[in-house]
Motif scaffolding. Structure first.
Motif, short mmCIF file in Angstrom:
data_model
loop_
_atom_site.label_atom_id
_atom_site.label_comp_id
_atom_site.label_asym_id
_atom_site.label_seq_id
_atom_site.Cartn_x
_atom_site.Cartn_y
_atom_site.Cartn_z
N GLY A 136 0.81 -1.22 0.00
CA GLY A 136 0.00 0.00 0.00
C GLY A 136 0.84 1.26 0.00
N TYR A 137 1.88 1.27 0.83
CA TYR A 137 2.73 2.46 0.89
C TYR A 137 3.55 2.62 -0.38
CZ TYR A 137 1.78 4.00 5.63
OH TYR A 137 1.18 4.53 6.76
N MET A 138 4.00 1.51 -0.96
CA MET A 138 4.76 1.62 -2.21
C MET A 138 3.88 2.15 -3.33
SD MET A 138 7.82 0.91 -1.45
CE MET A 138 8.49 0.83 -3.11
N GLU A 139 2.64 1.69 -3.42
CA GLU A 139 1.72 2.23 -4.41
C GLU A 139 1.46 3.71 -4.18
OE1 GLU A 139 -1.80 -0.10 -4.35
OE2 GLU A 139 -0.86 -1.89 -5.22
N GLY A 140 1.34 4.06 -2.88
CA GLY A 140 1.15 5.48 -2.57
C GLY A 140 2.34 6.32 -2.97
N LEU A 141 3.54 5.77 -2.77
CA LEU A 141 4.74 6.51 -3.20
C LEU A 141 4.79 6.65 -4.71
CD1 LEU A 141 7.41 4.93 -0.80
CD2 LEU A 141 6.56 7.28 -0.75
N VAL A 142 4.43 5.58 -5.42
CA VAL A 142 4.45 5.65 -6.88
C VAL A 142 3.42 6.64 -7.39
CG1 VAL A 142 4.01 4.33 -8.99
CG2 VAL A 142 5.37 3.32 -7.15
N ASP A 143 2.23 6.64 -6.80
CA ASP A 143 1.15 7.54 -7.24
C ASP A 143 1.32 8.96 -6.71
OD1 ASP A 143 0.08 5.38 -8.55
OD2 ASP A 143 -1.31 4.87 -6.92
N GLY A 144 2.23 9.15 -5.77
CA GLY A 144 2.42 10.47 -5.19
C GLY A 144 1.44 10.81 -4.10
N VAL A 145 0.64 9.80 -3.65
CA VAL A 145 -0.33 10.05 -2.59
C VAL A 145 0.37 10.13 -1.24
CG1 VAL A 145 -2.40 9.16 -1.45
CG2 VAL A 145 -2.13 8.92 -3.93
N VAL A 146 1.41 9.29 -1.04
CA VAL A 146 2.16 9.26 0.19
C VAL A 146 3.48 10.00 -0.03
CG1 VAL A 146 3.28 7.79 1.90
CG2 VAL A 146 1.12 7.08 0.86
N SER A 147 3.81 10.84 0.91
CA SER A 147 5.05 11.62 0.78
C SER A 147 6.24 10.75 1.14
CB SER A 147 5.00 12.85 1.69
OG SER A 147 4.82 12.45 3.04
N ALA A 148 7.32 10.96 0.42
CA ALA A 148 8.54 10.19 0.66
C ALA A 148 9.34 10.84 1.78
CB ALA A 148 9.37 10.09 -0.63
N ASN A 149 8.96 10.54 3.01
CA ASN A 149 9.65 11.10 4.17
C ASN A 149 10.22 9.98 5.03
OD1 ASN A 149 7.45 10.08 5.70
ND2 ASN A 149 6.29 11.95 5.25
N PRO A 150 11.09 10.32 6.00
CA PRO A 150 11.69 9.27 6.84
C PRO A 150 10.66 8.41 7.56
CG PRO A 150 12.90 11.32 7.08
CD PRO A 150 11.69 11.63 6.27
N ALA A 151 9.54 8.98 7.97
CA ALA A 151 8.53 8.20 8.68
C ALA A 151 7.98 7.08 7.80
CB ALA A 151 7.40 9.10 9.17
N THR A 152 7.75 7.39 6.53
CA THR A 152 7.24 6.38 5.61
C THR A 152 8.26 5.27 5.39
OG1 THR A 152 5.90 8.03 4.46
CG2 THR A 152 6.35 5.97 3.30
N PHE A 153 9.51 5.66 5.20
CA PHE A 153 10.55 4.66 4.98
C PHE A 153 10.79 3.82 6.23
CE2 PHE A 153 12.04 7.89 1.73
CZ PHE A 153 11.50 7.19 0.66
N ASN A 154 10.72 4.43 7.40
CA ASN A 154 10.87 3.66 8.63
C ASN A 154 9.76 2.65 8.81
OD1 ASN A 154 13.28 4.84 9.49
ND2 ASN A 154 12.21 6.56 10.51
N LEU A 155 8.54 3.03 8.45
CA LEU A 155 7.41 2.10 8.56
C LEU A 155 7.62 0.91 7.63
CD1 LEU A 155 3.69 2.98 8.91
CD2 LEU A 155 4.37 1.28 7.21
N ILE A 156 8.04 1.20 6.38
CA ILE A 156 8.29 0.10 5.43
C ILE A 156 9.42 -0.78 5.93
CG2 ILE A 156 9.02 -0.44 3.09
CD1 ILE A 156 7.61 2.11 2.16
#
Length: 391
Positions: A173-193
């Motif tokens: 879900g987060y990778m799709e959000g990153l690809v679509d630009g819905v989820v911001s590419a920030n440290p919190a997102t990368f830490n969650l992944i």
């Protein structure tokens, strides 16, 4: 008389009945035929006749021959009749005994075939009190164990499926959000992944280790080692984790601890599995104590926590494969019920024992394992001990 319920004595008694029946029939037949066949023959006074005439007369000789022939005929008929009677008794007794033996064995054979086909709920009932009944009871116990193992295997498949689906869905879900630009590419997102990826990695490593343990591919090389550095290393490694969970980690070990006969890497694995469980089930503000004590021939290591405790009905099963006391809590925290099963195999392979104690729910738990004290002047490692399913 309990000995009469044993199969070997039943067979002995059945053969004894056949022999006694043949003996009785022979005795009765011989008496009856002798009375019937020898009637009419006068008693012989051969000595008197010989003294009068000086020789046996022709009538006396013919009478003796007839008497001898009649006696032989009586004996032959008696043996023939008794033989047929013994044969008939053997057939009747053998049919009865073989039925009591063969039918239960056929039932056990059918149940065994059903168990081999995967029908683990098959059971057999034999109304007897001999070795075959004991064998039937053992087969039923085996079926119970297979049934429980199969249920845990199915539960494991469901749990592993859930464990894999949840982090994969999150990562996807987060990778799709990153690809679509819905989820911001920030440290919190990368830490969650990253956290979800490590969760997957931990589960896969546990399954791989359990598979190697059960396949007999995990050697244990025991030698004389100092236990203090092994324990202190694990304490230092887990200190940040316990601090982040607001749990006090305490080491209680005497200054002088004799060398133990063990594999340091495998002892570290056991401590890791137990400490992870203790941290997982101890609430903030609690404590976990690693206590080391020396007995006559062994060193005892106990991990004592002030956590949620274990109910009495769960204590005998906590080291079984795939067994989890609290499935919901273990799932949320990533546990799979594998770590303690691995720890049990590792400790047994090193000649020690491992068990769990608890005073009940809310009263904490104690996981204790022992390691044998190394013999003096022992420095050479022994041959690797391969862990197997019977360890």
């Amino acid at each position: 008389m309990k000995w009469l319920h044993q199969l070997r004595w039943k067979l002995f008694v059945s053969h004894l009945i056949i022999v006694l029946m043949a003996y009785v029939v022979l005795l009765v037949t011989a008496n009856v035929l002798a009375n019937l066949g020898l009637t009419g023959f006068a008693p012989l006074t051969l000595g008197a006749a010989a003294s009068e005439t000086g020789q046996l007369g022709t009538d006396t000789v013919s009478t003796t021959n007839a008497l001898q022939e009649q006696f032989q005929s009586v004996v032959q008929q008696s043996l023939l009749i008794s033989g047929f009677a013994a044969l008939a008794a053997a057939v009747v007794v053998s049919l009865f005994v073989s039925r009591r033996i063969v039918e239960p064995i056929q039932t056990l054979s059918q149940v065994s075939r059903r168990l081999a086909q995967g029908f683990y709920r098959e059971r057999t009932i034999i109304y007897a009190d001999d070795e075959i009944a004991q064998l039937a009871q053992s087969v039923n116990q085996l079926a119970d164990a297979l049934d429980q193992t199969e249920r845990r295997r199915l539960a494991l498949l469901a749990d592993v499926t859930h464990e894999l689906r949840t982090p994969l869905a999150t990562i996807g879900g987060y990778m799709e959000g990153l690809v679509d630009g819905v989820v911001s590419a920030n440290p919190a997102t990368f830490n969650l992944i990253l956290r979800e990826t490590r969760r997957l990695q931990r589960l896969i490593e546990d399954l791989e280790l359990l598979s190697r343990v059960e396949a007999g591919q995990l050697p244990v090389i025991a030698r004389a080692i100092d236990l203090r550095p092994v324990i202190e290393e694990q304490i230092a490694q887990f200190e940040p984790l316990f601090s982040s969970n607001q749990v006090n980690l305490i080491l209680d070990m005497p200054e002088q601890v004799p060398q133990v006969w063990a594999d340091p890497d495998r002892v570290a694995q056991v401590l890791i599995n137990i400490l992870v469980n203790a941290c997982r089930y101890t609430p903030p503000g609690g404590s976990v104590t690693v206590q080391v004590r020396v007995d006559d021939h062994e060193v005892r290591v106990a991990v004592i926590d002030t956590g949620i405790g274990i109910a009495a009905e769960h204590l005998p099963h906590v080291f079984e494969r795939f067994y989890r006391v609290d499935k919901s809590r273990a799932r949320n925290s990533g546990g799979s019920g594998i770590g303690l099963a691995i720890a049990r195999h590792l400790i047994y392979a090193q000649g020690g024992e491992i068990w769990a104690e608890s005073d009940g729910l809310g009263k904490g738990a104690r996981f204790i394992f022992t390691l044998p004290i190394a013999p003096q002047m022992a420095t050479v490692p022994v041959e690797p001990v391969v862990i197997s399913e019977t360890a």
